[in-house]
Design an enzyme around this catalytic site. Structure first.
Site, mmCIF file in Angstrom:
data_model
loop_
_atom_site.group_PDB
_atom_site.id
_atom_site.type_symbol
_atom_site.label_atom_id
_atom_site.label_comp_id
_atom_site.label_asym_id
_atom_site.label_seq_id
_atom_site.Cartn_x
_atom_site.Cartn_y
_atom_site.Cartn_z
ATOM 1 N N SER A 31 0.837 -1.218 0.000
ATOM 2 C CA SER A 31 0.000 0.000 0.000
ATOM 3 C C SER A 31 0.863 1.256 0.000
ATOM 4 O O SER A 31 0.356 2.368 -0.038
ATOM 5 C CB SER A 31 -0.942 0.000 1.215
ATOM 6 O OG SER A 31 -0.214 -0.153 2.424
ATOM 7 N N ASN A 118 -1.708 -2.736 13.007
ATOM 8 C CA ASN A 118 -3.172 -2.614 12.970
ATOM 9 C C ASN A 118 -3.669 -1.402 13.754
ATOM 10 O O ASN A 118 -4.527 -0.655 13.272
ATOM 11 C CB ASN A 118 -3.821 -3.895 13.507
ATOM 12 C CG ASN A 118 -3.535 -5.095 12.617
ATOM 13 O OD1 ASN A 118 -2.986 -4.932 11.527
ATOM 14 N ND2 ASN A 118 -3.898 -6.286 13.068
ATOM 15 N N THR A 163 -41.137 25.368 -8.706
ATOM 16 C CA THR A 163 -41.359 23.962 -8.367
ATOM 17 C C THR A 163 -41.592 23.264 -9.697
ATOM 18 O O THR A 163 -42.147 23.881 -10.624
ATOM 19 C CB THR A 163 -42.580 23.755 -7.440
ATOM 20 O OG1 THR A 163 -43.756 24.176 -8.135
ATOM 21 C CG2 THR A 163 -42.457 24.516 -6.130
ATOM 22 N N HIS A 164 -41.148 22.053 -9.829
ATOM 23 C CA HIS A 164 -41.266 21.308 -11.102
ATOM 24 C C HIS A 164 -40.627 22.059 -12.275
ATOM 25 O O HIS A 164 -41.067 21.914 -13.416
ATOM 26 C CB HIS A 164 -42.725 20.999 -11.439
ATOM 27 C CG HIS A 164 -43.509 20.438 -10.287
ATOM 28 N ND1 HIS A 164 -43.558 19.098 -9.992
ATOM 29 C CD2 HIS A 164 -44.251 21.070 -9.331
ATOM 30 C CE1 HIS A 164 -44.316 18.917 -8.916
ATOM 31 N NE2 HIS A 164 -44.732 20.093 -8.490
ATOM 32 N N SER A 285 -15.214 27.577 -27.169
ATOM 33 C CA SER A 285 -15.366 26.434 -28.061
ATOM 34 C C SER A 285 -14.289 26.500 -29.129
ATOM 35 O O SER A 285 -13.896 27.584 -29.553
ATOM 36 C CB SER A 285 -16.753 26.467 -28.705
ATOM 37 O OG SER A 285 -16.748 25.738 -29.916
ATOM 38 N N LYS A 291 -19.220 30.946 -28.444
ATOM 39 C CA LYS A 291 -19.538 30.178 -27.242
ATOM 40 C C LYS A 291 -18.750 30.612 -26.006
ATOM 41 O O LYS A 291 -17.569 30.938 -26.077
ATOM 42 C CB LYS A 291 -19.261 28.685 -27.477
ATOM 43 C CG LYS A 291 -20.243 27.970 -28.362
ATOM 44 C CD LYS A 291 -21.683 27.964 -27.846
ATOM 45 C CE LYS A 291 -21.873 27.072 -26.641
ATOM 46 N NZ LYS A 291 -21.708 25.644 -26.957
ATOM 47 N N ASN A 293 -18.715 28.684 -22.335
ATOM 48 C CA ASN A 293 -19.294 27.511 -21.679
ATOM 49 C C ASN A 293 -19.042 27.497 -20.169
ATOM 50 O O ASN A 293 -17.954 27.847 -19.725
ATOM 51 C CB ASN A 293 -18.718 26.234 -22.301
ATOM 52 C CG ASN A 293 -19.076 26.097 -23.762
ATOM 53 O OD1 ASN A 293 -20.140 26.541 -24.198
ATOM 54 N ND2 ASN A 293 -18.181 25.506 -24.537
ATOM 55 N N GLU A 298 -19.886 22.560 -14.818
ATOM 56 C CA GLU A 298 -20.164 21.211 -15.328
ATOM 57 C C GLU A 298 -19.204 20.186 -14.728
ATOM 58 O O GLU A 298 -19.612 19.089 -14.329
ATOM 59 C CB GLU A 298 -20.040 21.189 -16.849
ATOM 60 C CG GLU A 298 -21.171 21.937 -17.535
ATOM 61 C CD GLU A 298 -20.934 22.103 -19.023
ATOM 62 O OE1 GLU A 298 -21.882 21.917 -19.789
ATOM 63 O OE2 GLU A 298 -19.800 22.419 -19.426
ATOM 64 N N GLN A 330 -7.260 -2.093 3.776
ATOM 65 C CA GLN A 330 -6.299 -1.121 3.258
ATOM 66 C C GLN A 330 -6.828 -0.462 1.976
ATOM 67 O O GLN A 330 -6.306 0.562 1.540
ATOM 68 C CB GLN A 330 -4.902 -1.736 3.100
ATOM 69 C CG GLN A 330 -4.487 -2.230 1.764
ATOM 70 C CD GLN A 330 -3.044 -2.768 1.798
ATOM 71 O OE1 GLN A 330 -2.396 -2.864 2.836
ATOM 72 N NE2 GLN A 330 -2.520 -3.116 0.643
ATOM 73 N N LYS A 333 -8.130 3.573 1.822
ATOM 74 C CA LYS A 333 -7.351 4.814 1.731
ATOM 75 C C LYS A 333 -7.471 5.526 0.396
ATOM 76 O O LYS A 333 -7.689 6.740 0.350
ATOM 77 C CB LYS A 333 -5.892 4.536 2.072
ATOM 78 C CG LYS A 333 -5.687 4.478 3.553
ATOM 79 C CD LYS A 333 -4.358 3.900 3.922
ATOM 80 C CE LYS A 333 -4.516 3.018 5.147
ATOM 81 N NZ LYS A 333 -5.336 1.806 4.899
HETATM 82 N N1 ARG Z 1 -1.072 -1.636 5.024
HETATM 83 C C1 ARG Z 1 -2.108 -1.877 5.970
HETATM 84 C C2 ARG Z 1 -3.282 -0.930 5.736
HETATM 85 O O1 ARG Z 1 -3.168 -0.084 4.912
HETATM 86 C C3 ARG Z 1 -1.604 -1.686 7.343
HETATM 87 C C4 ARG Z 1 -1.013 -2.930 7.900
HETATM 88 C C5 ARG Z 1 -2.027 -3.731 8.488
HETATM 89 N N2 ARG Z 1 -1.618 -4.955 9.148
HETATM 90 C C6 ARG Z 1 -1.435 -6.125 8.592
HETATM 91 N N3 ARG Z 1 -1.336 -7.124 9.358
HETATM 92 N N4 ARG Z 1 -1.372 -6.302 7.285
HETATM 93 O O2 ARG Z 1 -4.322 -1.061 6.327
#
Ligand code: ARG
Length: 491
Positions: A31, A118, A163-164, A285, A291, A293, A298, A330, A333
């Site tokens: 990650s 963790n 409305t509408h 444009s 134009k 825009n 948007e 994970q 994120k």
């Molecule tokens: N890379 C993990 C996350 O983004 C954190 C580590 C988590 N622990 C594990 N035992 N893999 O959540």
């Protein structure tokens, strides 16, 4: 930070593993390519943890000092842009420890005492989220302030309320702007609520059952600017509600922005001509020279799908996960980061577009009474004079029909024609201007001019309170993340 090539594995799994990781599995499970965005939170969390380990005598005080000094060196690498990582680091937690080992050697090994990745990742993500929510709150504040300014600058301008998508009753343009200010004020409340839920520190939950050392969780929380510590180690590890709360708050902001954009796109068209979006916030444009825009509006509208998509994706990711940690988590994120990045990009450009937008007062005022939008006022006049409202509705409805057939407006009718319609109209004619109709709605929450004027004041007071909260918590964040942070001093 710089991204290196995948060299020898730096993974810290230790003696259990006889084989090196397969290259595809290594990059698949890593990650680091995204969670490196939390490097400051990760280092700062480790600083607080190791300070506490030293204070509690869980590791020798001089080791704690060496580790803290080393962590600040890693911080310097980050600031200098020389912190290098690769997929071999797996994630930001491992990368920081690997770099620390390079810098201070064996003492590094004591940092991870009484801690797990963790509880570490949950803590980092919460700190990152709290900061992100404050930045987004600032953006919401600024957009709401720009809308309130437009309301104040055009407080006497009537326009059709719909409305509408059919003209319904006249309202003040300011009243319409303030409707969006209300939405954004609720958005700010949601951001604050999401912030409060993120403001709980999981560190000390260990892998999930708690830890065996005499750690002092409260002092770590104080050091990191957390308002509370988690109550249940399993929940603290498994919980990603705070990510979903943040994504929901962000989605609602986008939803409101999207509705506003939709209106601005229509209003700036040749059919409406209610507002002019400035050249600086428009595009041209490549083929049609005439134009102009409303691209900003948007694209801001279009960004909504991806933010709501990130909320939906994260819901599905959490759904069905057994307690406690699972690596599925994970995946939270990138969704969170993308949603934050998107809303952080949308809000300032919306603010600029709103602040520089020109309001076509004459055009709005002229449209305000079109399509018999004063018909309710005529029926109300009858009802105030003793006619049952249903009957009054019928009388005025017939009048509208006959006007349409004769291609007339209410203003074209003579006194005699009014009198012929109903005896009440012989004595008094109904409101025939938008402002008369608007100012008759003089009740709390109504569009009457004095009500709207005080609503602008009230909204501005609300925005000031919002700003004070943002400033206070930003100061805590800045203090916590400054090199000379006061340590475990309470907030
Ligand atoms: N890379 C993990 C996350 O983004 C954190 C580590 C988590 N622990 C594990 N035992 N893999 O959540």
């Amino acid at each position: 930070m710089t991204e290196g090539t995948s060299g020898g594995s730096a993974r810290l799994w230790g003696g259990r593993f006889a084989e090196r990781p397969d290259q595809s599995a290594e990059s698949f499970t890593a990650s680091i390519m995204f969670d490196n965005r939390m490097v400051r939170e990760d280092i700062r969390g480790s600083v607080a943890h190791v300070r506490m380990l030293g204070r509690q005598g869980i590791i020798p005080a001089d080791d704690a000092a060496t580790i803290e000094a080393g962590l600040w060196k890693v911080w310097d690498d980050v600031e200098a842009g020389t912190f290098a990582f690769s997929v071999a680091d797996e994630d930001i937690h491992t990368a920081v420890e690997r770099r620390l080992r390079e810098l201070i050697g064996a003492a590094q090994g004591k940092l991870h005492t009484g801690r797990s990745r963790n509880d570490q990742v949950a803590t980092d993500t919460r700190m990152w989220t709290k900061f992100a929510l404050l930045r987004v709150a600032q953006g919401v504040h600024d957009l709401a302030a720009a809308l309130a300014d437009q309301a104040a600058a055009n407080v006497d301008v009537p326009m059709p309320g719909y409305t509408h998508t059919q003209r319904a009753q006249p309202v003040l343009f300011a009243h319409h702007m303030l409707a969006y200010v209300e939405m954004l004020r609720r958005d700010a409340e949601r951001l604050q609520q999401a912030w409060s839920r993120a403001d709980v520190m999981p560190l000390g939950s260990g892998a999930m059952a708690g830890v065996t050392y005499p750690i002092d969780r409260a002092s770590v929380a104080a050091d990191l600017g957390f308002g509370a510590i988690s109550r249940n180690s399993m929940d603290a590890i498994a919980d990603r509600d705070f990510v979903l709360d943040a994504l929901y708050a962000l989605s609602m902001i986008q939803l409101h922005v999207s509705r506003l954009c939709e209106e601005l796109i229509w209003w700036s068209s040749g059919e409406f001509r209610f507002v002019q979006i400035s050249d600086a916030f428009s595009t041209g444009s490549s083929i049609m020279p005439q134009k102009k825009n409303p691209d900003v509006a948007e694209i801001a509208r279009g960004k909504t799908g991806r933010v709501v998509g990130n909320l939906m994706g994260t819901f599905m990711m959490v759904k069905g996960l057994p307690l406690t940690f699972n690596s599925d988590m994970q995946e939270d994120k990138e969704s969170l980061y993308e949603a934050v990045d998107t809303v952080e990009a949308v809000l300032p450009v919306m603010t600029g577009m709103l602040a520089s937008m020109k309001v076509n007062r004459e055009r709005l005022a002229e449209a305000a009474t079109g399509d018999f939008s004063l018909a309710t006022d005529a029926a109300d006049l009858l009802a105030r004079n003793g006619v049952a409202f249903r009957e009054a509705h019928e009388v005025v409805g017939r009048l509208v029909r006959s006007c349409i057939e004769q291609n007339k407006t209410f203003e074209d009718l003579t006194d005699e024609e009014w009198a012929a319609l109903h005896p009440v109209f012989a004595v008094q004619k109904p409101p025939l201007t938008a402002l008369e109709s608007i100012n008759a709605r003089d009740i709390p929450g109504g569009t009457a001019t004095p009500r709207v004027s005080s609503a602008i004041e009230e909204a501005r007071e609300g925005l000031t309170a919002m700003q004070q909260w943002i400033d206070r918590e930003m100061a805590v964040r800045t203090r916590t993340f400054s090199r000379n942070s006061p340590g475990a001093s309470p907030r």
